[in-house]
Design a protein around this motif. Structure first.
Motif, short mmCIF file in Angstrom:
data_model
loop_
_atom_site.label_atom_id
_atom_site.label_comp_id
_atom_site.label_asym_id
_atom_site.label_seq_id
_atom_site.Cartn_x
_atom_site.Cartn_y
_atom_site.Cartn_z
N MET A 23 0.62 -0.85 0.30
CA MET A 23 -0.02 -0.12 -0.20
C MET A 23 1.11 0.82 0.13
SD MET A 23 -3.02 -0.08 -0.22
CE MET A 23 -3.64 -1.25 -0.59
N PRO A 24 0.83 2.15 -0.87
CA PRO A 24 1.24 3.20 -1.12
C PRO A 24 1.20 4.79 0.23
CG PRO A 24 0.14 3.18 -2.79
CD PRO A 24 0.03 2.27 -1.95
N ASP A 25 2.03 5.37 0.57
CA ASP A 25 2.00 6.23 1.15
C ASP A 25 0.92 6.88 0.97
OD1 ASP A 25 4.29 5.38 2.57
OD2 ASP A 25 5.83 6.81 1.76
N PRO A 86 -1.44 -2.40 -5.44
CA PRO A 86 -1.39 -1.69 -4.51
C PRO A 86 -1.00 -0.72 -5.68
CG PRO A 86 -2.03 -3.22 -3.11
CD PRO A 86 -1.25 -4.00 -4.25
N ARG A 87 0.62 -0.40 -5.68
CA ARG A 87 0.93 0.60 -5.92
C ARG A 87 0.36 0.69 -7.59
NH1 ARG A 87 7.21 -1.99 -4.75
NH2 ARG A 87 6.68 -1.85 -2.94
N ARG A 88 -0.39 0.60 -7.96
CA ARG A 88 -1.18 1.19 -9.38
C ARG A 88 -2.54 1.61 -9.24
NH1 ARG A 88 2.15 0.79 -13.80
NH2 ARG A 88 2.49 -1.64 -13.85
N GLY A 106 -9.70 1.20 -13.20
CA GLY A 106 -8.59 0.38 -13.65
C GLY A 106 -9.05 -0.34 -14.97
N ALA A 107 -8.34 -0.78 -16.44
CA ALA A 107 -8.17 -0.76 -17.02
C ALA A 107 -7.54 -1.99 -16.66
CB ALA A 107 -8.37 -0.61 -18.77
N ARG A 108 -7.64 -3.96 -16.61
CA ARG A 108 -7.25 -4.29 -16.53
C ARG A 108 -6.18 -5.22 -17.71
NH1 ARG A 108 -11.94 -7.64 -13.96
NH2 ARG A 108 -12.85 -6.78 -14.88
N ARG A 179 -17.30 13.20 -15.41
CA ARG A 179 -16.00 12.88 -16.11
C ARG A 179 -15.31 11.52 -15.59
NH1 ARG A 179 -12.23 17.76 -15.00
NH2 ARG A 179 -13.73 17.07 -12.81
N ILE A 180 -15.90 10.46 -16.33
CA ILE A 180 -15.34 8.92 -16.50
C ILE A 180 -13.69 9.09 -17.42
CG2 ILE A 180 -15.30 6.49 -16.19
CD1 ILE A 180 -18.53 7.54 -15.66
N ALA A 181 -13.36 8.25 -16.72
CA ALA A 181 -12.34 8.22 -17.70
C ALA A 181 -11.17 6.95 -16.80
CB ALA A 181 -10.55 9.08 -16.94
N GLU A 182 -10.16 5.95 -17.90
CA GLU A 182 -9.95 5.03 -17.78
C GLU A 182 -8.37 4.84 -18.13
OE1 GLU A 182 -11.88 1.18 -19.83
OE2 GLU A 182 -10.40 1.43 -20.94
N VAL A 183 -7.82 3.86 -16.98
CA VAL A 183 -5.95 3.99 -17.34
C VAL A 183 -6.09 2.67 -17.29
CG1 VAL A 183 -5.97 6.76 -15.73
CG2 VAL A 183 -6.19 4.12 -14.39
N ASP A 184 -4.70 2.05 -17.89
CA ASP A 184 -4.26 0.51 -17.63
C ASP A 184 -3.87 0.43 -16.45
OD1 ASP A 184 -5.43 0.95 -19.74
OD2 ASP A 184 -3.32 0.82 -20.86
N VAL A 185 -4.23 -0.98 -15.67
CA VAL A 185 -3.74 -1.01 -14.33
C VAL A 185 -2.98 -2.56 -14.72
CG1 VAL A 185 -4.38 -0.33 -12.89
CG2 VAL A 185 -5.38 -1.99 -13.96
N ASP A 186 -1.86 -3.43 -14.17
CA ASP A 186 -1.83 -5.01 -14.76
C ASP A 186 -2.72 -5.76 -13.67
OD1 ASP A 186 0.87 -3.97 -15.64
OD2 ASP A 186 2.03 -3.94 -13.86
#
Length: 218
Positions: A23-25, A86-88, A106-108, A179-186
């Motif tokens: 988990m990031p800070d 979690p780092r994403r 987050g798009a898998r 406003r809905i956005a999508e970003v890639d995640v592993d």
């Protein structure tokens, strides 16, 4: 700024150490125990997570209990089974924190073969296609890792407490002009067997819940 990370949890003892350890800070884990019979709740507490108990079974019930229990202005959701890193989270939350988006999914993107079974991927693709037609938003995944402002999520009045909860969130947000956005995640191999996408029966149950939500929201 602290971001609360809501982690619905049902018997994820094997995964929680890895998940909470990455988990990031600035990201506070809120583990929602949904009736685990293993040491998930105890382990999460030992590892410093805020633990919420939700006796009513259901993915949406656990997610919403976490939303009600969180106190941060911005919240994230993610699975607790180690299939998402979690780092994403900072990359998913950044557009919300920066005021560039209201809801980010987050798009898998699978990183190894066999991570996403064919039946689960097919069902997700069909739902995403229907969602694009319904909302006009260019989405490719229903995004189990997501971020939004807590107060605005509560204003949506989400009612589904089963697997339709993530879909209802997107539909109501789109109807409200978000406003809905999508970003890639592993997308990684989960710890243990999936309770949903790991079986054809589980996938069909989730798809049925989501189709019900689609019909109810017209």
């Amino acid at each position: 700024m602290t971001v609360d990370v809501i982690l619905p949890c049902l018997n994820e003892e094997a995964a929680l150490g890895w998940v909470l350890g990455r988990m990031p800070d600035g990201y506070r884990p809120v583990v929602v125990d949904n009736g685990s019979t293993d040491r998930s709740a105890e382990l999460a507490r030992e590892l410093g997570a805020h633990v919420v108990h939700e006796p009513r079974r259901g993915f949406g019930a656990a997610c919403h209990a976490g939303l009600l229990a969180s106190t941060a202005d911005v919240v994230c959701f993610m699975d607790a089974d180690a299939s998402l890193d979690p780092r994403r989270l900072p990359g998913v939350a950044a557009p919300v924190l920066g005021g560039d988006a209201d809801l980010v999914l987050g798009a898998r993107r699978p990183r190894t073969a066999g991570v996403w079974p064919w039946h689960a991927r097919l069902g997700n693709a069909a739902l995403a296609r229907t969602l694009r037609r319904r909302t006009g938003v260019r989405l490719h995944d229903l995004g189990p890792m997501r971020a939004a402002a807590r107060s605005r999520l509560l204003e949506l009045g989400l009612t589904d407490r089963r697997f339709g909860y993530p879909l209802e969130m997107v539909l109501r947000a789109a109807a409200a002009g978000w406003r809905i956005a999508e970003v890639d995640v592993d997308y990684l191999p989960r710890a243990g067997r999936s309770k949903v996408t790991g079986t054809v029966r589980g996938t069909l149950r989730a798809v049925a819940d989501m189709r019900r939500v689609m019909a109810e929201l017209g």
